[in-house]
Enzyme design. Structure first.
Site, PDB file in Angstrom:
ATOM      1  N   ASN A  91      28.586  48.275  14.894  1.00 49.40           N
ATOM      2  CA  ASN A  91      27.132  48.385  15.364  1.00 49.40           C
ATOM      3  C   ASN A  91      26.811  47.444  16.228  1.00 49.40           C
ATOM      4  O   ASN A  91      25.494  47.429  16.775  1.00 49.40           O
ATOM      5  CB  ASN A  91      26.512  48.205  13.830  1.00 49.40           C
ATOM      6  CG  ASN A  91      25.036  48.174  13.977  1.00 49.40           C
ATOM      7  OD1 ASN A  91      24.085  49.087  14.159  1.00 49.40           O
ATOM      8  ND2 ASN A  91      24.478  46.846  13.760  1.00 49.40           N
ATOM      9  N   SER A 143      24.760  55.439  21.783  1.00 50.56           N
ATOM     10  CA  SER A 143      23.176  55.673  22.012  1.00 50.56           C
ATOM     11  C   SER A 143      23.292  57.191  22.786  1.00 50.56           C
ATOM     12  O   SER A 143      24.027  57.199  23.619  1.00 50.56           O
ATOM     13  CB  SER A 143      22.700  54.603  22.914  1.00 50.56           C
ATOM     14  OG  SER A 143      21.563  54.967  23.534  1.00 50.56           O
ATOM     15  N   TYR A 156      24.161  49.102  29.842  1.00 46.36           N
ATOM     16  CA  TYR A 156      24.102  49.562  28.281  1.00 46.36           C
ATOM     17  C   TYR A 156      24.643  50.830  28.446  1.00 46.36           C
ATOM     18  O   TYR A 156      25.328  51.241  27.454  1.00 46.36           O
ATOM     19  CB  TYR A 156      22.554  49.395  27.814  1.00 46.36           C
ATOM     20  CG  TYR A 156      22.352  49.576  26.467  1.00 46.36           C
ATOM     21  CD1 TYR A 156      22.714  48.899  25.482  1.00 46.36           C
ATOM     22  CD2 TYR A 156      21.691  50.984  26.061  1.00 46.36           C
ATOM     23  CE1 TYR A 156      22.564  49.288  24.214  1.00 46.36           C
ATOM     24  CE2 TYR A 156      21.225  51.259  24.812  1.00 46.36           C
ATOM     25  CZ  TYR A 156      21.908  50.400  23.840  1.00 46.36           C
ATOM     26  OH  TYR A 156      21.715  50.639  22.427  1.00 46.36           O
ATOM     27  N   ALA A 158      26.654  52.588  30.457  1.00 43.99           N
ATOM     28  CA  ALA A 158      28.082  52.485  30.742  1.00 43.99           C
ATOM     29  C   ALA A 158      28.815  52.088  29.338  1.00 43.99           C
ATOM     30  O   ALA A 158      29.843  52.747  29.248  1.00 43.99           O
ATOM     31  CB  ALA A 158      28.224  51.625  31.869  1.00 43.99           C
ATOM     32  N   LYS A 160      27.827  52.012  26.347  1.00 49.05           N
ATOM     33  CA  LYS A 160      27.547  53.221  25.102  1.00 49.05           C
ATOM     34  C   LYS A 160      28.406  54.494  25.613  1.00 49.05           C
ATOM     35  O   LYS A 160      29.077  55.128  24.708  1.00 49.05           O
ATOM     36  CB  LYS A 160      26.351  53.529  25.033  1.00 49.05           C
ATOM     37  CG  LYS A 160      25.464  52.457  24.505  1.00 49.05           C
ATOM     38  CD  LYS A 160      25.987  51.735  23.109  1.00 49.05           C
ATOM     39  CE  LYS A 160      25.212  50.882  22.459  1.00 49.05           C
ATOM     40  NZ  LYS A 160      25.770  50.216  21.195  1.00 49.05           N
TER      41      LYS A 160
HETATM   42  P1  NAI Z   1      18.877  44.760  16.556  1.00 48.92           P
HETATM   43  O1  NAI Z   1      18.773  44.001  17.829  1.00 48.92           O
HETATM   44  O2  NAI Z   1      17.862  44.908  15.716  1.00 48.92           O
HETATM   45  O3  NAI Z   1      20.259  44.171  15.748  1.00 48.92           O
HETATM   46  C1  NAI Z   1      21.503  44.045  16.436  1.00 48.92           C
HETATM   47  C2  NAI Z   1      22.125  42.906  15.413  1.00 48.92           C
HETATM   48  O4  NAI Z   1      23.478  42.489  16.346  1.00 48.92           O
HETATM   49  C3  NAI Z   1      21.362  41.555  15.260  1.00 48.92           C
HETATM   50  O5  NAI Z   1      21.376  41.216  13.971  1.00 48.92           O
HETATM   51  C4  NAI Z   1      22.317  40.814  16.063  1.00 48.92           C
HETATM   52  O6  NAI Z   1      22.141  39.484  15.942  1.00 48.92           O
HETATM   53  C5  NAI Z   1      23.514  41.384  16.346  1.00 48.92           C
HETATM   54  N1  NAI Z   1      24.420  40.806  17.553  1.00 48.92           N
HETATM   55  C6  NAI Z   1      23.927  40.895  18.614  1.00 48.92           C
HETATM   56  N2  NAI Z   1      25.116  40.293  19.426  1.00 48.92           N
HETATM   57  C7  NAI Z   1      26.322  40.310  18.585  1.00 48.92           C
HETATM   58  C8  NAI Z   1      27.518  39.779  18.615  1.00 48.92           C
HETATM   59  N3  NAI Z   1      27.946  39.485  19.800  1.00 48.92           N
HETATM   60  N4  NAI Z   1      28.294  39.717  17.627  1.00 48.92           N
HETATM   61  C9  NAI Z   1      27.830  40.030  16.376  1.00 48.92           C
HETATM   62  N5  NAI Z   1      26.578  40.422  16.015  1.00 48.92           N
HETATM   63  C10 NAI Z   1      25.543  40.637  17.343  1.00 48.92           C
HETATM   64  O7  NAI Z   1      19.569  46.288  17.203  1.00 48.92           O
HETATM   65  P2  NAI Z   1      19.467  47.648  16.525  1.00 48.92           P
HETATM   66  O8  NAI Z   1      18.364  48.478  17.019  1.00 48.92           O
HETATM   67  O9  NAI Z   1      19.653  47.587  15.015  1.00 48.92           O
HETATM   68  O10 NAI Z   1      20.643  47.919  17.094  1.00 48.92           O
HETATM   69  C11 NAI Z   1      22.114  48.388  16.271  1.00 48.92           C
HETATM   70  C12 NAI Z   1      22.833  49.339  17.273  1.00 48.92           C
HETATM   71  O11 NAI Z   1      22.259  50.452  17.531  1.00 48.92           O
HETATM   72  C13 NAI Z   1      23.468  48.619  18.502  1.00 48.92           C
HETATM   73  O12 NAI Z   1      24.647  48.914  18.969  1.00 48.92           O
HETATM   74  C14 NAI Z   1      22.395  49.314  19.565  1.00 48.92           C
HETATM   75  O13 NAI Z   1      22.641  49.400  20.712  1.00 48.92           O
HETATM   76  C15 NAI Z   1      22.231  50.824  18.925  1.00 48.92           C
HETATM   77  N6  NAI Z   1      21.303  51.517  19.033  1.00 48.92           N
HETATM   78  C16 NAI Z   1      19.950  51.321  18.776  1.00 48.92           C
HETATM   79  C17 NAI Z   1      18.923  52.092  19.249  1.00 48.92           C
HETATM   80  C18 NAI Z   1      17.244  51.727  18.938  1.00 48.92           C
HETATM   81  O14 NAI Z   1      16.396  52.543  19.520  1.00 48.92           O
HETATM   82  N7  NAI Z   1      17.291  50.594  18.049  1.00 48.92           N
HETATM   83  C19 NAI Z   1      19.140  53.324  19.854  1.00 48.92           C
HETATM   84  C20 NAI Z   1      20.537  53.641  20.238  1.00 48.92           C
HETATM   85  C21 NAI Z   1      21.483  52.777  19.889  1.00 48.92           C
END
Ligand code: NAI
Length: 248
Positions: A91, A143, A156, A158, A160
């Protein structure tokens, strides 16, 4: 019987947002949960206590998902302390949005390493354990922009899109040993990641979403629960959009 009773799951980047909600829902369904994130924080400590109070085992490990070495250490720790892993949720993700003329190699690398290399790291680290078990469900958070692209998100989208190819390859490589691999493609989900966007951008998205609302972390977590559980026992290699119909 709960849907994930006696199963152990690991979720990367789960201190907040979608990963946190997946951890909560999995624990509600009886799973033991290992949470990783970049560093321990108030939020990760609170989550571990909350999940333990539900009566399941829960541990937090600080781990940069982009580190291949650390992923191997995490897998060793899980083998010693839990003995197995039934569900892996890749995730962890970040964005560094910029138009291509402004995007630096650093912006590219940071996003690809965190969003795509991390999926390779954890799948590789846990593959031998799952192969021995002859069972496992790997869920990769992609995504919709990995499927349709988005201006300002070349790095991003690319990364995903790469997850989609990786997911399908793992389906073919690991399927004969009972390991399923699927991806979720969320649309616009309300989390700390999307809070950075302006109200105007948000409104434009909402107007284009057939369900006329942004998604919630729970919307995505419920799809993850389906893919983690035996309800999806014959589902592999799929990319399930969780986007309110936006991609149509
Ligand atoms: P968020 O930013 O709220 O949470 C992401 C979490 O990942 C944070 O706790 C952060 O500290 C952690 N993180 C970041 N880099 C890290 C690393 N190198 N190692 C370990 N942990 C790390 O993001 P969200 O929205 O919860 O996104 C979760 C997933 O869902 C991501 O892969 C994001 O790309 C994907 N996503 C989110 C969407 C949205 O609209 N929020 C839409 C499509 C996909």
């Amino acid at each position: 019987m709960k849907l994930l009773e006696n199963k152990t799951a690991l979720i990367t980047g789960a201190a907040r947002g979608i990963g946190r909600c997946i951890a909560q829902l999995f624990a509600d369904e009886g799973a033991n949960v290992i949470i990783t994130d970049l560093r321990e924080s108030e939020s990760s400590v609170e989550l571990v206590n909350e999940l333990r109070a539900k009566g399941v085992r829960c541990d937090f490990l600080a781990a940069d998902a982009a580190s291949t070495e650390r992923a191997m250490e995490v897998a060793d720790w899980v083998a010693k302390n839990y003995g197995r892993l039934d569900v892996l949720v890749n995730n962890a993700g970040i964005t560094r949005d910029k138009l291509i003329l402004r995007m630096t190699a650093d912006d590219w690398n940071a996003v690809v390493e965190t969003n795509l290399r991390s999926v390779f790291n954890y799948t590789k680290a846990f593959a031998s354990m799952m192969l021995k078990q002859r069972a496992g469900s790997i869920i990769n958070i992609s995504s919709i922009v990995g499927l349709i692209g988005n201006a300002g998100q070349a790095n991003y989208s690319a990364a995903k899109a790469g997850i989609v190819g990786f997911t399908r390859s793992m389906t073919k490589e690991l399927g004969s040993r009972g390991i399923r691999c699927n991806a979720i493609a969320p649309g616009f989900i309300e989390t700390p990641m999307t809070k950075q966007l302006s109200e105007e951008t948000r409104q434009t998205w909402v107007e284009n979403i057939p369900l006329h609302r942004v998604g919630t972390d729970k919307d995505v977590a419920r799809v993850a629960l389906f893919l983690a559980s035996d309800l999806s026992g014959y589902v592999s290699g799929q990319v399930i959009a969780c986007d309110g119909g936006l991609m149509l």
